[in-house]
Design a protein around this motif. Sequence first.
Motif, PDB file in Angstrom:
ATOM      1  N   TYR A   1      10.688  -4.164   3.384  1.00  0.00           N
ATOM      2  CA  TYR A   1      11.091  -5.105   4.422  1.00  0.00           C
ATOM      3  C   TYR A   1      12.020  -4.392   5.395  1.00  0.00           C
ATOM      4  O   TYR A   1      12.819  -3.555   4.996  1.00  0.00           O
ATOM      5  CB  TYR A   1      11.817  -6.302   3.801  1.00  0.00           C
ATOM      6  N   ALA A   2      11.926  -4.765   6.666  1.00  0.00           N
ATOM      7  CA  ALA A   2      12.784  -4.158   7.684  1.00  0.00           C
ATOM      8  C   ALA A   2      14.214  -4.665   7.562  1.00  0.00           C
ATOM      9  O   ALA A   2      15.162  -3.937   7.845  1.00  0.00           O
ATOM     10  CB  ALA A   2      12.233  -4.443   9.075  1.00  0.00           C
ATOM     11  N   SER A   3      14.378  -5.924   7.146  1.00  0.00           N
ATOM     12  CA  SER A   3      15.717  -6.494   7.008  1.00  0.00           C
ATOM     13  C   SER A   3      15.714  -7.552   5.917  1.00  0.00           C
ATOM     14  O   SER A   3      14.654  -8.031   5.494  1.00  0.00           O
ATOM     15  CB  SER A   3      16.190  -7.111   8.322  1.00  0.00           C
ATOM     16  N   LEU A   4      16.899  -7.920   5.479  1.00  0.00           N
ATOM     17  CA  LEU A   4      17.027  -8.951   4.448  1.00  0.00           C
ATOM     18  C   LEU A   4      16.418 -10.271   4.902  1.00  0.00           C
ATOM     19  O   LEU A   4      15.809 -10.988   4.113  1.00  0.00           O
ATOM     20  CB  LEU A   4      18.498  -9.158   4.087  1.00  0.00           C
ATOM     21  N   SER A   5      16.578 -10.600   6.177  1.00  0.00           N
ATOM     22  CA  SER A   5      16.079 -11.879   6.671  1.00  0.00           C
ATOM     23  C   SER A   5      14.556 -11.962   6.685  1.00  0.00           C
ATOM     24  O   SER A   5      13.994 -13.047   6.823  1.00  0.00           O
ATOM     25  CB  SER A   5      16.658 -12.184   8.051  1.00  0.00           C
ATOM     26  N   ASP A   6      13.871 -10.832   6.498  1.00  0.00           N
ATOM     27  CA  ASP A   6      12.407 -10.841   6.409  1.00  0.00           C
ATOM     28  C   ASP A   6      11.901 -11.241   5.025  1.00  0.00           C
ATOM     29  O   ASP A   6      10.721 -11.532   4.855  1.00  0.00           O
ATOM     30  CB  ASP A   6      11.840  -9.458   6.760  1.00  0.00           C
TER      31      ASP A   6
ATOM     32  N   ILE B   1      20.813 -10.472  -5.876  1.00  0.00           N
ATOM     33  CA  ILE B   1      21.760  -9.381  -5.600  1.00  0.00           C
ATOM     34  C   ILE B   1      21.229  -8.549  -4.441  1.00  0.00           C
ATOM     35  O   ILE B   1      20.052  -8.191  -4.414  1.00  0.00           O
ATOM     36  CB  ILE B   1      21.932  -8.465  -6.840  1.00  0.00           C
ATOM     37  N   VAL B   2      22.117  -8.232  -3.506  1.00  0.00           N
ATOM     38  CA  VAL B   2      21.814  -7.261  -2.460  1.00  0.00           C
ATOM     39  C   VAL B   2      22.540  -5.984  -2.852  1.00  0.00           C
ATOM     40  O   VAL B   2      23.771  -5.932  -2.848  1.00  0.00           O
ATOM     41  CB  VAL B   2      22.270  -7.758  -1.073  1.00  0.00           C
ATOM     42  N   ASP B   3      21.780  -4.968  -3.261  1.00  0.00           N
ATOM     43  CA  ASP B   3      22.328  -3.678  -3.689  1.00  0.00           C
ATOM     44  C   ASP B   3      22.326  -2.757  -2.470  1.00  0.00           C
ATOM     45  O   ASP B   3      21.266  -2.478  -1.907  1.00  0.00           O
ATOM     46  CB  ASP B   3      21.462  -3.123  -4.818  1.00  0.00           C
ATOM     47  N   VAL B   4      23.511  -2.305  -2.044  1.00  0.00           N
ATOM     48  CA  VAL B   4      23.655  -1.615  -0.765  1.00  0.00           C
ATOM     49  C   VAL B   4      23.824  -0.106  -0.941  1.00  0.00           C
ATOM     50  O   VAL B   4      24.805   0.347  -1.528  1.00  0.00           O
ATOM     51  CB  VAL B   4      24.845  -2.190   0.032  1.00  0.00           C
ATOM     52  N   PHE B   5      22.856   0.625  -0.407  1.00  0.00           N
ATOM     53  CA  PHE B   5      22.916   2.093  -0.342  1.00  0.00           C
ATOM     54  C   PHE B   5      23.076   2.494   1.117  1.00  0.00           C
ATOM     55  O   PHE B   5      22.153   2.990   1.754  1.00  0.00           O
ATOM     56  CB  PHE B   5      21.629   2.713  -0.900  1.00  0.00           C
TER      57      PHE B   5
ATOM     58  N   LYS C   1      23.093 -14.781   5.844  1.00  0.00           N
ATOM     59  CA  LYS C   1      22.028 -15.700   6.270  1.00  0.00           C
ATOM     60  C   LYS C   1      21.062 -16.030   5.138  1.00  0.00           C
ATOM     61  O   LYS C   1      20.476 -17.110   5.109  1.00  0.00           O
ATOM     62  CB  LYS C   1      21.267 -15.100   7.446  1.00  0.00           C
ATOM     63  N   VAL C   2      20.860 -15.089   4.197  1.00  0.00           N
ATOM     64  CA  VAL C   2      19.898 -15.333   3.101  1.00  0.00           C
ATOM     65  C   VAL C   2      20.582 -15.810   1.825  1.00  0.00           C
ATOM     66  O   VAL C   2      19.922 -16.139   0.847  1.00  0.00           O
ATOM     67  CB  VAL C   2      19.013 -14.094   2.821  1.00  0.00           C
ATOM     68  N   LYS C   3      21.910 -15.836   1.841  1.00  0.00           N
ATOM     69  CA  LYS C   3      22.714 -16.410   0.759  1.00  0.00           C
ATOM     70  C   LYS C   3      22.410 -15.854  -0.643  1.00  0.00           C
ATOM     71  O   LYS C   3      22.066 -16.598  -1.553  1.00  0.00           O
ATOM     72  CB  LYS C   3      22.562 -17.933   0.745  1.00  0.00           C
ATOM     73  N   PRO C   4      22.564 -14.545  -0.837  1.00  0.00           N
ATOM     74  CA  PRO C   4      22.413 -14.011  -2.198  1.00  0.00           C
ATOM     75  C   PRO C   4      23.599 -14.444  -3.047  1.00  0.00           C
ATOM     76  O   PRO C   4      24.614 -14.903  -2.524  1.00  0.00           O
ATOM     77  CB  PRO C   4      22.437 -12.496  -1.981  1.00  0.00           C
ATOM     78  N   ARG C   5      23.472 -14.307  -4.333  1.00  0.00           N
ATOM     79  CA  ARG C   5      24.608 -14.603  -5.220  1.00  0.00           C
ATOM     80  C   ARG C   5      25.655 -13.503  -5.148  1.00  0.00           C
ATOM     81  O   ARG C   5      26.833 -13.765  -5.347  1.00  0.00           O
ATOM     82  CB  ARG C   5      24.113 -14.789  -6.651  1.00  0.00           C
ATOM     83  N   ALA C   6      25.206 -12.254  -4.889  1.00  0.00           N
ATOM     84  CA  ALA C   6      26.152 -11.135  -4.893  1.00  0.00           C
ATOM     85  C   ALA C   6      25.719 -10.029  -3.946  1.00  0.00           C
ATOM     86  O   ALA C   6      24.527  -9.822  -3.715  1.00  0.00           O
ATOM     87  CB  ALA C   6      26.278 -10.563  -6.306  1.00  0.00           C
ATOM     88  N   ILE C   7      26.730  -9.324  -3.424  1.00  0.00           N
ATOM     89  CA  ILE C   7      26.546  -8.081  -2.677  1.00  0.00           C
ATOM     90  C   ILE C   7      27.105  -6.985  -3.576  1.00  0.00           C
ATOM     91  O   ILE C   7      28.248  -7.081  -4.032  1.00  0.00           O
ATOM     92  CB  ILE C   7      27.357  -8.067  -1.363  1.00  0.00           C
ATOM     93  N   TRP C   8      26.305  -5.980  -3.849  1.00  0.00           N
ATOM     94  CA  TRP C   8      26.730  -4.894  -4.737  1.00  0.00           C
ATOM     95  C   TRP C   8      26.722  -3.602  -3.929  1.00  0.00           C
ATOM     96  O   TRP C   8      25.666  -3.112  -3.541  1.00  0.00           O
ATOM     97  CB  TRP C   8      25.771  -4.780  -5.921  1.00  0.00           C
TER      98      TRP C   8
END
Length: 144
Positions: A64-69, A76-80, A95-102
């Motif tokens: 996906y190009a972005s989370l909103s897609d 969880i959004v795992d950020v590299f 905007k997509v309301k994950p439970r967590a940002i990691w």
Amino acid sequence: MFQNPSDQERRELLTSAKNIAVVGCSNNPERTSYLIAEALQQAGYRIFPVNPTLTEPVLGEQPYASLSDITEPIDIVDVFRRSEAVLPVVEDAVKVKPRAIWMQSGVVNEEAARLAQEHGIMVIMDRCIKVDHALLLSGQGLRG
């Protein structure tokens, strides 16, 4: 001052999560983001590679190009991404309301963490999700 959630809170998150978006995921099997996405997948999570430069499937999943897609719920959004590039990721994540940002090891952004927390999103910074999974859920999956 920011403090990561307790071991128990991270354990509960990892136990209940199903879908993990891997922002900055690479299609290069030698890159850390690929290796961790693969390990998460092998542990039973559904991964969603997020990288606007990817067009071909990564680990069998369409990128996906972005989370909103992404149309499915993300736990969880795992950020590299480098620390200075995290704020736009969190702005998209809100905007997509994950439970967590990691945010992976070495990634720290206090402003991004505040924004996520203001929206009720758990934040983990400067920790490797694969290492935490191994430590907190030993015997349940990730190795290495």
